[in-house]
Design a protein around this motif. Sequence first.
Motif, short mmCIF file in Angstrom:
data_model
loop_
_atom_site.label_atom_id
_atom_site.label_comp_id
_atom_site.label_asym_id
_atom_site.label_seq_id
_atom_site.Cartn_x
_atom_site.Cartn_y
_atom_site.Cartn_z
N LYS A 50 0.84 -1.21 0.00
CA LYS A 50 0.00 0.00 0.00
C LYS A 50 0.87 1.25 0.00
O LYS A 50 2.04 1.23 0.34
N GLU A 51 0.21 2.32 -0.39
CA GLU A 51 0.79 3.66 -0.32
C GLU A 51 -0.35 4.60 0.03
O GLU A 51 -1.24 4.85 -0.81
N ASN A 52 -0.32 5.08 1.25
CA ASN A 52 -1.45 5.87 1.79
C ASN A 52 -2.70 5.01 1.73
O ASN A 52 -2.78 3.98 2.38
N THR A 53 -3.67 5.41 0.92
CA THR A 53 -4.94 4.65 0.87
C THR A 53 -5.00 3.70 -0.31
O THR A 53 -5.96 2.94 -0.45
N ASP A 54 -3.99 3.72 -1.16
CA ASP A 54 -3.99 2.84 -2.33
C ASP A 54 -3.39 1.48 -1.95
O ASP A 54 -2.35 1.39 -1.29
N VAL A 55 -4.07 0.41 -2.43
CA VAL A 55 -3.66 -0.96 -2.07
C VAL A 55 -3.65 -1.83 -3.33
O VAL A 55 -4.53 -1.69 -4.20
N ILE A 56 -2.66 -2.73 -3.40
CA ILE A 56 -2.60 -3.73 -4.46
C ILE A 56 -2.46 -5.12 -3.82
O ILE A 56 -1.62 -5.33 -2.94
N ASN A 57 -3.32 -6.05 -4.28
CA ASN A 57 -3.19 -7.44 -3.81
C ASN A 57 -1.99 -8.09 -4.50
O ASN A 57 -1.77 -7.91 -5.71
N CYS A 58 -1.25 -8.87 -3.73
CA CYS A 58 -0.04 -9.52 -4.26
C CYS A 58 0.00 -10.99 -3.87
O CYS A 58 -0.60 -11.40 -2.87
N ILE A 59 0.72 -11.78 -4.66
CA ILE A 59 0.94 -13.20 -4.34
C ILE A 59 2.33 -13.59 -4.81
O ILE A 59 2.81 -13.13 -5.85
N MET A 60 2.96 -14.41 -4.00
CA MET A 60 4.27 -14.98 -4.37
C MET A 60 4.17 -16.49 -4.26
O MET A 60 3.89 -17.03 -3.17
N TRP A 61 4.34 -17.17 -5.40
CA TRP A 61 4.18 -18.62 -5.40
C TRP A 61 5.32 -19.30 -4.62
O TRP A 61 6.38 -18.73 -4.39
N GLN A 94 -4.00 -8.45 -9.72
CA GLN A 94 -3.05 -8.52 -8.62
C GLN A 94 -1.63 -8.61 -9.16
O GLN A 94 -1.42 -8.93 -10.33
N LEU A 95 -0.71 -8.33 -8.28
CA LEU A 95 0.71 -8.32 -8.63
C LEU A 95 1.33 -9.65 -8.23
O LEU A 95 1.26 -10.06 -7.07
#
Length: 427
Positions: A50-61, A94-95
């Motif tokens: 996240k950065e302030n109120t911005d969020v990105i879902n992430c996954i690492m296999w 997602q990233l």
Amino acid sequence: MEKSIYSVKQLNSYIKNILETDPFLKCITVQGEVGNCNYHGSGHIYFTIKENTDVINCIMWKGNASKLKFRMEPGQQIVIKGYVGVYEAQGKYQLYANEIEPAGLGDLYQKYEKLKAELEERGLFSEMYKKPIPKYSLKIGVATSETGAVINDIINVTSRRNKYVQLYLKPTAVQGELAAQSIVNSIKFLDEQDLDVIIVGRGGGSLEDLWCFNEEIVAQAIFDAKTPIISAVGHETDFSISDFVADLRAPTPSAAAELAVFEYDEFVNTLERYKTTFRNYIDTKIDAYKNKTEVYESKIEKFSPMSKLNTYKQLISEYRDKLSYGFNDKFAETKRLLPEYKNNLSNFFNDKFIRRKHTLQLFIEKLEGLSPLEKISRGFAYVSGADGPIVSTKDVDVGDDISLIIKDGKIDAKVSGKQDGEIYGKE
């Protein structure tokens, strides 16, 4: 013109195709703060940045997560290298992370890799210099902070496994600018205390928090120590240069205590098993040697002179009995046959006597016919001279004295003449 109507799946597939075919999104680097973070039992890591109120879902296999050199915690600034994709079932992008590094620590990682390569080239990581960890350590040194979970975990594991083990704590700074020198001092102090093994470590943290265990002076102190050293720095996924130099690396401080402290109850049980095994072995050996001794005694008794003498005595006794029985039988048989033998012998001698008597009579008659006396009694005479019997005219000369033995006496005469040649049949 009538507009087409798309399904939700079609729209999600369209958006996914756009995002995943965009060259910019195929390989992207993103920096942000770790929000929620879930290390799943499958090995995958699900988290948000996240950065302030911005969020990105992430996954690492799982495959990439196993290579991660630190443990992510909420609030950390990280840099992610990966690509953007769409989870089509839920219609969200997602990233997908391929690599993750703490933000702002790129220089530290470069410094870490450079020092690691240098020390490895100098041989500080070589297995040939690593000392074996004693299997039954009773005096264990610990270089760590005197407060916190690490020392408590080591104490708990030690008291559970073996109450007879003594821990020697050297309070040590394990974070900050003075930490590296503090660790070096603690290692040198504990190395002089005649201990069995030393545990050096601390709990988890960022690369920056654990950096004191990546200092060259710490690595050199571990390498130079005469006492075997177990390195237990951070979590299982954390690797420090101290881990590579130490004689043994433990994934956690608790695991280090498990490796250093032998379990007393298991040790006692093992001794009992050894005792039973040894006793059985000794009993078996004693029985075997006893049997061998009995065999040897039997052989000695069999081949001893006294044994031979006893055997010969027994044989002599048996032969004496057999001889006695045989003699008695022969004597009885001979006694029974003696009259028959006597009669046969008498008849044999009588026959022999009669035959010899007859033969003798014949010899007497022959001898009488050949006897000189018989001849003389019929008118013949025995003539002898001074040198013996006269049988030829050559034995005498005219004038020699001779003697004539006749039937009733002896006549002395003198040779008045002699005539050579045969005169038998002449008148």
